[in-house]
Design a protein around this motif. Structure first.
Motif, PDB file in Angstrom:
ATOM      1  N   MET A  34     -37.545  36.640 -23.735  1.00 16.04           N
ATOM      2  CA  MET A  34     -37.807  35.321 -24.261  1.00 16.04           C
ATOM      3  C   MET A  34     -36.454  34.376 -24.015  1.00 16.04           C
ATOM      4  SD  MET A  34     -41.051  35.601 -25.252  1.00 16.04           S
ATOM      5  CE  MET A  34     -40.989  33.900 -25.955  1.00 16.04           C
ATOM      6  N   ALA A  35     -36.828  33.150 -23.862  1.00 15.09           N
ATOM      7  CA  ALA A  35     -35.637  32.274 -23.759  1.00 15.09           C
ATOM      8  C   ALA A  35     -35.902  31.027 -24.323  1.00 15.09           C
ATOM      9  CB  ALA A  35     -35.353  32.063 -22.141  1.00 15.09           C
ATOM     10  N   TRP A  36     -34.702  30.265 -24.368  1.00 17.41           N
ATOM     11  CA  TRP A  36     -34.744  28.820 -24.847  1.00 17.41           C
ATOM     12  C   TRP A  36     -34.140  27.854 -23.807  1.00 17.41           C
ATOM     13  CZ3 TRP A  36     -37.406  27.081 -29.191  1.00 17.41           C
ATOM     14  CH2 TRP A  36     -37.661  28.000 -30.112  1.00 17.41           C
ATOM     15  N   PHE A  37     -34.853  26.880 -23.635  1.00 17.91           N
ATOM     16  CA  PHE A  37     -34.050  25.898 -22.578  1.00 17.91           C
ATOM     17  C   PHE A  37     -34.236  24.372 -23.387  1.00 17.91           C
ATOM     18  CE2 PHE A  37     -33.883  27.764 -18.500  1.00 17.91           C
ATOM     19  CZ  PHE A  37     -34.813  29.056 -18.697  1.00 17.91           C
ATOM     20  N   ARG A  38     -33.537  23.642 -22.947  1.00 17.44           N
ATOM     21  CA  ARG A  38     -33.533  22.123 -23.443  1.00 17.44           C
ATOM     22  C   ARG A  38     -33.480  21.166 -22.325  1.00 17.44           C
ATOM     23  NH1 ARG A  38     -27.609  22.179 -26.772  1.00 17.44           N
ATOM     24  NH2 ARG A  38     -26.193  22.042 -24.980  1.00 17.44           N
ATOM     25  N   GLN A  39     -33.856  20.071 -22.813  1.00 21.79           N
ATOM     26  CA  GLN A  39     -33.900  18.832 -21.858  1.00 21.79           C
ATOM     27  C   GLN A  39     -33.619  17.646 -22.615  1.00 21.79           C
ATOM     28  OE1 GLN A  39     -37.079  18.561 -19.089  1.00 21.79           O
ATOM     29  NE2 GLN A  39     -35.751  17.412 -17.722  1.00 21.79           N
ATOM     30  N   SER A  40     -32.634  16.707 -22.233  1.00 20.50           N
ATOM     31  CA  SER A  40     -32.361  15.589 -22.615  1.00 20.50           C
ATOM     32  C   SER A  40     -32.712  14.377 -21.741  1.00 20.50           C
ATOM     33  CB  SER A  40     -30.703  15.430 -22.970  1.00 20.50           C
ATOM     34  OG  SER A  40     -30.362  16.336 -23.543  1.00 20.50           O
ATOM     35  N   PRO A  41     -32.995  13.280 -22.204  1.00 20.43           N
ATOM     36  CA  PRO A  41     -33.340  12.268 -21.432  1.00 20.43           C
ATOM     37  C   PRO A  41     -32.649  12.043 -20.160  1.00 20.43           C
ATOM     38  CG  PRO A  41     -33.828  11.537 -23.429  1.00 20.43           C
ATOM     39  CD  PRO A  41     -33.087  12.843 -23.630  1.00 20.43           C
ATOM     40  N   GLY A  42     -33.116  11.950 -19.005  1.00 21.52           N
ATOM     41  CA  GLY A  42     -32.223  11.550 -17.628  1.00 21.52           C
ATOM     42  C   GLY A  42     -31.458  12.827 -17.218  1.00 21.52           C
ATOM     43  N   LYS A  43     -31.526  14.067 -18.070  1.00 22.09           N
ATOM     44  CA  LYS A  43     -30.880  15.153 -17.653  1.00 22.09           C
ATOM     45  C   LYS A  43     -31.916  16.211 -16.979  1.00 22.09           C
ATOM     46  CE  LYS A  43     -26.820  14.569 -20.171  1.00 22.09           C
ATOM     47  NZ  LYS A  43     -25.871  14.974 -21.366  1.00 22.09           N
ATOM     48  N   ASP A  44     -31.407  17.262 -16.294  1.00 14.52           N
ATOM     49  CA  ASP A  44     -32.264  18.341 -15.665  1.00 14.52           C
ATOM     50  C   ASP A  44     -32.433  19.341 -16.973  1.00 14.52           C
ATOM     51  OD1 ASP A  44     -30.630  18.480 -12.495  1.00 14.52           O
ATOM     52  OD2 ASP A  44     -32.233  17.542 -13.221  1.00 14.52           O
ATOM     53  N   SER A  45     -33.152  20.335 -16.989  1.00 14.10           N
ATOM     54  CA  SER A  45     -33.443  21.145 -17.962  1.00 14.10           C
ATOM     55  C   SER A  45     -32.332  21.961 -17.804  1.00 14.10           C
ATOM     56  CB  SER A  45     -34.701  22.118 -17.552  1.00 14.10           C
ATOM     57  OG  SER A  45     -34.855  23.107 -18.460  1.00 14.10           O
ATOM     58  N   GLU A  46     -31.940  22.582 -18.929  1.00 16.45           N
ATOM     59  CA  GLU A  46     -30.704  23.287 -19.265  1.00 16.45           C
ATOM     60  C   GLU A  46     -30.946  24.738 -19.972  1.00 16.45           C
ATOM     61  OE1 GLU A  46     -26.314  22.826 -21.460  1.00 16.45           O
ATOM     62  OE2 GLU A  46     -27.848  21.660 -21.954  1.00 16.45           O
ATOM     63  N   PHE A  47     -30.746  25.775 -19.621  1.00 19.66           N
ATOM     64  CA  PHE A  47     -30.575  27.101 -20.073  1.00 19.66           C
ATOM     65  C   PHE A  47     -29.790  27.121 -21.440  1.00 19.66           C
ATOM     66  CE2 PHE A  47     -31.003  31.574 -20.377  1.00 19.66           C
ATOM     67  CZ  PHE A  47     -29.616  32.076 -20.853  1.00 19.66           C
ATOM     68  N   VAL A  48     -30.350  27.555 -22.514  1.00 18.84           N
ATOM     69  CA  VAL A  48     -29.661  27.755 -23.903  1.00 18.84           C
ATOM     70  C   VAL A  48     -29.482  29.280 -23.980  1.00 18.84           C
ATOM     71  CG1 VAL A  48     -29.706  27.727 -26.236  1.00 18.84           C
ATOM     72  CG2 VAL A  48     -30.749  25.801 -24.739  1.00 18.84           C
ATOM     73  N   TYR A  60     -26.031  33.581 -23.642  1.00 20.10           N
ATOM     74  CA  TYR A  60     -26.065  32.173 -24.090  1.00 20.10           C
ATOM     75  C   TYR A  60     -25.262  31.214 -22.965  1.00 20.10           C
ATOM     76  CZ  TYR A  60     -27.516  34.257 -28.294  1.00 20.10           C
ATOM     77  OH  TYR A  60     -27.873  34.798 -29.428  1.00 20.10           O
ATOM     78  N   ALA A  61     -25.672  29.918 -22.948  1.00 18.21           N
ATOM     79  CA  ALA A  61     -24.868  29.040 -22.185  1.00 18.21           C
ATOM     80  C   ALA A  61     -23.435  28.843 -22.716  1.00 18.21           C
ATOM     81  CB  ALA A  61     -25.685  27.809 -21.998  1.00 18.21           C
ATOM     82  N   ASN A  62     -22.592  28.447 -21.991  1.00 23.32           N
ATOM     83  CA  ASN A  62     -21.087  28.538 -22.621  1.00 23.32           C
ATOM     84  C   ASN A  62     -21.363  27.280 -23.656  1.00 23.32           C
ATOM     85  OD1 ASN A  62     -20.176  30.408 -20.983  1.00 23.32           O
ATOM     86  ND2 ASN A  62     -19.545  29.045 -19.522  1.00 23.32           N
ATOM     87  N   SER A  63     -22.033  26.421 -23.493  1.00 24.59           N
ATOM     88  CA  SER A  63     -22.160  24.910 -24.297  1.00 24.59           C
ATOM     89  C   SER A  63     -22.718  25.511 -25.727  1.00 24.59           C
ATOM     90  CB  SER A  63     -22.972  23.985 -23.626  1.00 24.59           C
ATOM     91  OG  SER A  63     -24.385  24.475 -23.526  1.00 24.59           O
ATOM     92  N   VAL A  64     -23.159  26.607 -25.747  1.00 23.39           N
ATOM     93  CA  VAL A  64     -23.592  26.860 -27.098  1.00 23.39           C
ATOM     94  C   VAL A  64     -23.252  28.110 -27.716  1.00 23.39           C
ATOM     95  CG1 VAL A  64     -25.998  25.775 -26.630  1.00 23.39           C
ATOM     96  CG2 VAL A  64     -25.801  28.110 -26.585  1.00 23.39           C
ATOM     97  N   LYS A  65     -22.284  28.793 -26.871  1.00 26.22           N
ATOM     98  CA  LYS A  65     -21.892  30.312 -27.254  1.00 26.22           C
ATOM     99  C   LYS A  65     -21.174  30.000 -28.339  1.00 26.22           C
ATOM    100  CE  LYS A  65     -21.120  32.762 -23.709  1.00 26.22           C
ATOM    101  NZ  LYS A  65     -20.425  33.270 -22.286  1.00 26.22           N
ATOM    102  N   GLY A  66     -21.459  30.926 -29.532  1.00 24.59           N
ATOM    103  CA  GLY A  66     -20.663  30.797 -30.779  1.00 24.59           C
ATOM    104  C   GLY A  66     -21.283  30.131 -32.011  1.00 24.59           C
ATOM    105  N   ARG A  67     -22.172  29.420 -31.453  1.00 24.77           N
ATOM    106  CA  ARG A  67     -22.901  28.222 -32.306  1.00 24.77           C
ATOM    107  C   ARG A  67     -24.281  28.864 -32.680  1.00 24.77           C
ATOM    108  NH1 ARG A  67     -23.343  23.133 -31.119  1.00 24.77           N
ATOM    109  NH2 ARG A  67     -23.392  23.230 -28.952  1.00 24.77           N
ATOM    110  N   PHE A  68     -24.805  29.018 -31.551  1.00 25.23           N
ATOM    111  CA  PHE A  68     -26.444  29.283 -31.460  1.00 25.23           C
ATOM    112  C   PHE A  68     -26.647  30.705 -31.516  1.00 25.23           C
ATOM    113  CE2 PHE A  68     -28.087  25.151 -29.457  1.00 25.23           C
ATOM    114  CZ  PHE A  68     -27.341  24.304 -30.411  1.00 25.23           C
TER     115      PHE A  68
END
Length: 124
Positions: A34-48, A60-68
């Motif tokens: 199971m996974a989580w992805f996210r997408q912001s307006p105007g941006k590509d889908s990002e692996f979480v 985890y993606a580096n952008s969320v590591k330690g927080r999620f």
């Protein structure tokens, strides 16, 4: 047919927390990565992040590591995403996804089933 339904999104101030849930029906939840992805307006889908079927391995993606933190309860057919120390740049639609492939992946093309998404908005 596997159905995934996300819940728990909303509006939160920067520094706050939210917990998303993804309830699965149909199929064999305990066999899926199971996974989580996210997408912001105007941006590509990002692996979480992902969690393997028995919950032994997460990544985890580096952008969320330690927080999620991703977890799952196979008895409840539910995956969770605990999000702490939220930042405005975490604002996105968050999608849960399920993969029947044996090798866990950070690529969206490896996931067979997707939820409809839940909006997370972090205000500054």
């Amino acid at each position: 047919q596997v159905q995934l339904v996300e819940s728990g999104g909303g509006l939160v101030q920067a520094g706050g927390s939210l917990r998303l849930s993804c309830a699965a029906s149909g199929g064999t939840f305990s066999s899926y990565t199971m996974a989580w992805f996210r997408q912001s307006p105007g941006k590509d889908s990002e692996f979480v992040g992902f969690i393997t079927p028995a919950g032994r391995t997460t990544a985890y993606a580096n952008s969320v590591k330690g927080r999620f933190t991703i977890s799952r309860d196979n008895a409840k057919n539910t995956e969770y995403l605990q999000m702490n120390s939220l930042k405005p740049e975490d604002t996105a639609v968050y999608y849960c996804a399920a993969s029947t492939y044996s090798t866990p992946s950070m690529y969206s093309r490896s996931y067979n089933y997707w939820g409809q998404g839940t909006q997370v908005t972090v205000s500054s």
